[in-house]
Design a protein around this motif. Structure first.
Motif, PDB file in Angstrom:
ATOM      1  N   LEU A 151      -8.770  16.245   3.060  1.00  0.00           N
ATOM      2  CA  LEU A 151      -8.021  16.547   4.310  1.00  0.00           C
ATOM      3  C   LEU A 151      -6.659  17.207   4.148  1.00  0.00           C
ATOM      4  CD1 LEU A 151      -8.243  15.991   7.341  1.00  0.00           C
ATOM      5  CD2 LEU A 151      -7.271  13.827   7.041  1.00  0.00           C
ATOM      6  N   LEU A 152      -5.912  16.868   3.194  1.00  0.00           N
ATOM      7  CA  LEU A 152      -4.694  17.415   2.748  1.00  0.00           C
ATOM      8  C   LEU A 152      -5.003  18.985   2.543  1.00  0.00           C
ATOM      9  CD1 LEU A 152      -1.662  16.415   2.494  1.00  0.00           C
ATOM     10  CD2 LEU A 152      -2.445  16.150  -0.185  1.00  0.00           C
ATOM     11  N   ILE A 153      -5.701  19.048   1.660  1.00  0.00           N
ATOM     12  CA  ILE A 153      -5.996  20.674   1.451  1.00  0.00           C
ATOM     13  C   ILE A 153      -6.341  21.411   2.821  1.00  0.00           C
ATOM     14  CG2 ILE A 153      -7.840  22.334   0.311  1.00  0.00           C
ATOM     15  CD1 ILE A 153      -8.020  20.394  -1.965  1.00  0.00           C
ATOM     16  N   VAL A 154      -7.226  20.925   3.524  1.00  0.00           N
ATOM     17  CA  VAL A 154      -7.675  21.725   4.605  1.00  0.00           C
ATOM     18  C   VAL A 154      -6.297  21.992   5.834  1.00  0.00           C
ATOM     19  CG1 VAL A 154      -9.039  21.346   6.738  1.00  0.00           C
ATOM     20  CG2 VAL A 154     -10.185  20.934   4.694  1.00  0.00           C
ATOM     21  N   ILE A 155      -5.388  21.019   5.777  1.00  0.00           N
ATOM     22  CA  ILE A 155      -4.486  20.991   6.711  1.00  0.00           C
ATOM     23  C   ILE A 155      -3.218  21.913   6.179  1.00  0.00           C
ATOM     24  CG2 ILE A 155      -2.424  19.862   8.048  1.00  0.00           C
ATOM     25  CD1 ILE A 155      -4.512  17.400   8.110  1.00  0.00           C
ATOM     26  N   VAL A 156      -2.791  21.570   4.785  1.00  0.00           N
ATOM     27  CA  VAL A 156      -1.589  22.241   4.129  1.00  0.00           C
ATOM     28  C   VAL A 156      -1.743  23.529   3.773  1.00  0.00           C
ATOM     29  CG1 VAL A 156      -0.309  22.004   2.128  1.00  0.00           C
ATOM     30  CG2 VAL A 156      -0.722  19.977   3.375  1.00  0.00           C
ATOM     31  N   VAL A 157      -2.797  24.032   3.147  1.00  0.00           N
ATOM     32  CA  VAL A 157      -3.025  25.129   2.680  1.00  0.00           C
ATOM     33  C   VAL A 157      -3.244  26.482   3.762  1.00  0.00           C
ATOM     34  CG1 VAL A 157      -4.643  26.750   1.353  1.00  0.00           C
ATOM     35  CG2 VAL A 157      -4.250  24.587   0.468  1.00  0.00           C
ATOM     36  N   PRO A 158      -3.736  26.353   5.024  1.00  0.00           N
ATOM     37  CA  PRO A 158      -3.677  27.264   5.819  1.00  0.00           C
ATOM     38  C   PRO A 158      -2.225  27.360   6.404  1.00  0.00           C
ATOM     39  CG  PRO A 158      -5.581  26.028   6.105  1.00  0.00           C
ATOM     40  CD  PRO A 158      -4.993  25.206   4.988  1.00  0.00           C
TER      41      PRO A 158
ATOM     42  N   GLN B 131       0.745  26.678   4.872  1.00  0.00           N
ATOM     43  CA  GLN B 131       1.398  27.211   4.022  1.00  0.00           C
ATOM     44  C   GLN B 131       1.015  28.802   3.793  1.00  0.00           C
ATOM     45  OE1 GLN B 131       0.706  24.880   0.688  1.00  0.00           O
ATOM     46  NE2 GLN B 131       2.372  23.891   0.941  1.00  0.00           N
ATOM     47  N   LEU B 132      -0.071  29.180   4.038  1.00  0.00           N
ATOM     48  CA  LEU B 132      -0.245  30.786   3.917  1.00  0.00           C
ATOM     49  C   LEU B 132       0.257  31.322   5.049  1.00  0.00           C
ATOM     50  CD1 LEU B 132      -4.068  30.786   2.691  1.00  0.00           C
ATOM     51  CD2 LEU B 132      -1.937  31.728   1.643  1.00  0.00           C
ATOM     52  N   VAL B 133       0.204  30.848   6.367  1.00  0.00           N
ATOM     53  CA  VAL B 133       0.745  31.369   7.607  1.00  0.00           C
ATOM     54  C   VAL B 133       2.177  31.556   7.456  1.00  0.00           C
ATOM     55  CG1 VAL B 133       1.042  31.225   9.941  1.00  0.00           C
ATOM     56  CG2 VAL B 133      -1.223  30.746   8.743  1.00  0.00           C
ATOM     57  N   LEU B 134       2.779  30.248   7.016  1.00  0.00           N
ATOM     58  CA  LEU B 134       4.405  30.407   7.101  1.00  0.00           C
ATOM     59  C   LEU B 134       4.924  31.328   5.788  1.00  0.00           C
ATOM     60  CD1 LEU B 134       5.193  26.450   7.214  1.00  0.00           C
ATOM     61  CD2 LEU B 134       5.624  28.285   8.896  1.00  0.00           C
ATOM     62  N   ALA B 135       4.327  31.419   4.928  1.00  0.00           N
ATOM     63  CA  ALA B 135       4.631  32.207   3.678  1.00  0.00           C
ATOM     64  C   ALA B 135       4.436  33.694   4.108  1.00  0.00           C
ATOM     65  CB  ALA B 135       3.739  32.169   2.539  1.00  0.00           C
TER      66      ALA B 135
ATOM     67  N   VAL C   9       6.901  33.057  -2.698  1.00  0.00           N
ATOM     68  CA  VAL C   9       7.266  33.987  -3.666  1.00  0.00           C
ATOM     69  C   VAL C   9       6.173  34.891  -4.010  1.00  0.00           C
ATOM     70  CG1 VAL C   9       7.760  34.151  -6.268  1.00  0.00           C
ATOM     71  CG2 VAL C   9       8.938  32.391  -4.603  1.00  0.00           C
ATOM     72  N   ILE C  10       4.840  34.480  -4.191  1.00  0.00           N
ATOM     73  CA  ILE C  10       3.772  35.155  -4.372  1.00  0.00           C
ATOM     74  C   ILE C  10       3.539  36.530  -3.462  1.00  0.00           C
ATOM     75  CG2 ILE C  10       1.214  35.432  -4.740  1.00  0.00           C
ATOM     76  CD1 ILE C  10       1.524  32.507  -5.937  1.00  0.00           C
ATOM     77  N   VAL C  11       3.853  35.993  -2.131  1.00  0.00           N
ATOM     78  CA  VAL C  11       3.490  36.838  -1.154  1.00  0.00           C
ATOM     79  C   VAL C  11       4.511  38.077  -1.051  1.00  0.00           C
ATOM     80  CG1 VAL C  11       3.368  36.849   1.424  1.00  0.00           C
ATOM     81  CG2 VAL C  11       2.114  35.272   0.470  1.00  0.00           C
ATOM     82  N   VAL C  12       5.607  37.429  -1.356  1.00  0.00           N
ATOM     83  CA  VAL C  12       6.841  38.260  -1.527  1.00  0.00           C
ATOM     84  C   VAL C  12       6.680  39.782  -2.164  1.00  0.00           C
ATOM     85  CG1 VAL C  12       9.382  38.660  -1.796  1.00  0.00           C
ATOM     86  CG2 VAL C  12       8.517  37.088  -0.174  1.00  0.00           C
ATOM     87  N   ALA C  13       6.207  39.115  -3.499  1.00  0.00           N
ATOM     88  CA  ALA C  13       5.969  40.129  -4.753  1.00  0.00           C
ATOM     89  C   ALA C  13       4.875  41.072  -4.283  1.00  0.00           C
ATOM     90  CB  ALA C  13       5.532  39.168  -5.816  1.00  0.00           C
ATOM     91  N   GLY C  14       3.736  40.565  -3.323  1.00  0.00           N
ATOM     92  CA  GLY C  14       2.832  41.458  -3.107  1.00  0.00           C
ATOM     93  C   GLY C  14       3.316  42.415  -1.892  1.00  0.00           C
ATOM     94  N   ILE C  15       4.015  41.927  -1.052  1.00  0.00           N
ATOM     95  CA  ILE C  15       4.581  42.738   0.063  1.00  0.00           C
ATOM     96  C   ILE C  15       5.427  43.844  -0.409  1.00  0.00           C
ATOM     97  CG2 ILE C  15       6.574  41.607   0.775  1.00  0.00           C
ATOM     98  CD1 ILE C  15       5.156  41.590   3.723  1.00  0.00           C
ATOM     99  N   GLN C  16       5.936  43.756  -1.816  1.00  0.00           N
ATOM    100  CA  GLN C  16       6.933  44.690  -2.072  1.00  0.00           C
ATOM    101  C   GLN C  16       6.028  46.012  -2.587  1.00  0.00           C
ATOM    102  OE1 GLN C  16      10.258  44.595  -1.682  1.00  0.00           O
ATOM    103  NE2 GLN C  16       9.743  42.725  -0.659  1.00  0.00           N
TER     104      GLN C  16
ATOM    105  N   ALA D 199      -2.797  33.601  -4.270  1.00  0.00           N
ATOM    106  CA  ALA D 199      -1.865  32.226  -3.563  1.00  0.00           C
ATOM    107  C   ALA D 199      -3.007  31.175  -3.020  1.00  0.00           C
ATOM    108  CB  ALA D 199      -0.988  32.763  -2.540  1.00  0.00           C
ATOM    109  N   LEU D 200      -4.014  31.559  -2.362  1.00  0.00           N
ATOM    110  CA  LEU D 200      -4.848  30.600  -2.109  1.00  0.00           C
ATOM    111  C   LEU D 200      -5.438  29.858  -3.032  1.00  0.00           C
ATOM    112  CD1 LEU D 200      -6.812  29.754   0.293  1.00  0.00           C
ATOM    113  CD2 LEU D 200      -8.339  31.502  -0.024  1.00  0.00           C
ATOM    114  N   ILE D 201      -6.050  30.597  -4.091  1.00  0.00           N
ATOM    115  CA  ILE D 201      -6.756  29.811  -5.326  1.00  0.00           C
ATOM    116  C   ILE D 201      -5.733  28.862  -5.853  1.00  0.00           C
ATOM    117  CG2 ILE D 201      -7.670  30.058  -7.637  1.00  0.00           C
ATOM    118  CD1 ILE D 201      -8.892  32.809  -6.666  1.00  0.00           C
ATOM    119  N   LEU D 202      -4.418  29.305  -6.191  1.00  0.00           N
ATOM    120  CA  LEU D 202      -3.607  28.393  -6.967  1.00  0.00           C
ATOM    121  C   LEU D 202      -3.040  27.437  -5.984  1.00  0.00           C
ATOM    122  CD1 LEU D 202      -1.560  28.281  -9.301  1.00  0.00           C
ATOM    123  CD2 LEU D 202      -0.039  30.021  -8.219  1.00  0.00           C
ATOM    124  N   ARG D 203      -2.811  27.618  -4.766  1.00  0.00           N
ATOM    125  CA  ARG D 203      -2.408  26.508  -4.153  1.00  0.00           C
ATOM    126  C   ARG D 203      -3.444  25.373  -3.880  1.00  0.00           C
ATOM    127  NH1 ARG D 203      -0.272  22.981  -3.726  1.00  0.00           N
ATOM    128  NH2 ARG D 203       0.935  21.980  -1.847  1.00  0.00           N
ATOM    129  N   THR D 204      -4.559  25.803  -3.773  1.00  0.00           N
ATOM    130  CA  THR D 204      -5.851  24.992  -3.279  1.00  0.00           C
ATOM    131  C   THR D 204      -5.883  23.919  -4.636  1.00  0.00           C
ATOM    132  OG1 THR D 204      -6.899  26.457  -1.921  1.00  0.00           O
ATOM    133  CG2 THR D 204      -8.255  24.451  -2.754  1.00  0.00           C
TER     134      THR D 204
END
Length: 297
Positions: free
Chosen positions: A80-87, A89-93, A182-189, A225-230
């Protein structure tokens, strides 16, 4: 008539070193040794401990683990924590990374403020949020002072499963979103600005540019980010332990309970193997799904 054969060329030391340095297995050897020493051997030890005892092969540890009422609750809470937290966090990041890309005033202040949780340990983060959600914590003090509640809310009471989940989710989002950021910022650059500028020329809206230009270019970073955070969410423990103790059990927390408090390494090894199996299955599922999507294109 005698036939003379030319002597075989003698390999010089320099040529030998070059040939060996080009071997892929030689290049991979340090990583292989590292993985075997720090990952392979502990897994073997856990397998031996979970499936054997003094009399030989046994499933007693697994029977005791699956018969424990806390185990199924811990499995449910972890998923339940994974289902709620990971999405979330991705949106916020992604939103935070887009704000950084827009280069607002005090950009460095924004960046350092959002990455502060990276320097805070899990246990320290849990204690910080315990001071917020405790019955006499800051949140209840605000609710009482504003007249919203007379006595406050028992956020971490064992009978309030929903509020315990809410507290753990908020603490985990605050603590670990910075890693995804941090991962997304590195990718967006790495996203070429020419694509976005071309889309603007053709009249694409901000949402269309985000959905059809930026996010497809960010896909590799988002996948990492998805694999690592999950996988890290499967290993969540200290935050929930500081906030709720065993009232909100998680899988790694149960591993700790069996090994430290209940002094049963066999059952603890079985619980750790469950976490390992879920982590590997999740990573393989993500990778296979991504490959199928790439092949479909």
């Amino acid at each position: 008539m005698t036939v003379t054969t030319a002597p075989a060329p003698v390999e010089t030391p320099v040529a030998k070193r070059r040939r060996l340095s080009g071997s892929p297995w030689l290049l991979l050897a340090p990583s292989i040794v590292f993985m075997l020493a720090l990952f392979g051997w502990p897994v073997i030890q856990a397998l031996i401990s979970a499936f054997t005892d003094d009399s030989g092969f046994t499933l007693a540890a697994w029977d005791r683990l699956f018969g424990d009422p806390y185990f199924l609750r811990a499995l449910r809470n972890t998923l339940l924590l994974i289902v709620i937290v990971v999405p979330v966090q991705l949106v916020l990041a992604v939103a935070m990374a887009l704000l950084v890309q827009a280069r607002p005033k005090f950009l460095s202040g924004h960046f350092y403020l959002w990455t502060i949780p990276l320097a805070v340990s899990e246990l320290a983060a849990g204690l910080v949020w315990l001071s917020v959600f405790d019955s006499r914590g800051y949140l209840n003090s605000l609710l009482v002072s504003w007249g919203i509640s007379d006595t406050g809310v028992q956020w971490l009471n064992y009978t309030n499963t929903g509020t315990m989940l809410l507290a753990v989710v908020i603490a985990e989002i605050w603590r670990a979103t910075s890693l995804v950021f941090v991962i997304v910022v590195a990718g967006i650059q790495m996203v070429p600005k020419d694509f976005d500028e071309a889309a603007q020329v053709f009249g694409a809206s901000a949402w269309q540019r985000l959905w059809h230009v930026t996010l497809p270019q960010l896909k590799p970073s988002l996948q990492v980010a998805l694999i690592l955070r999950t996988i890290l969410a499967l290993q969540a423990f200290a935050v929930a332990q500081a906030l709720t103790g065993r009232d909100f059990p998680l899988l790694v927390g149960e591993t700790y309970q069996w090994y430290v408090n209940l002094q049963n390494p066999a059952v603890a090894s079985a619980a750790a193997l469950v976490v390992l199996a879920l982590s590997l299955a999740t990573a393989l599922f993500y990778l296979r799904t991504m490959r199928q999507q790439e092949a479909a294109k």
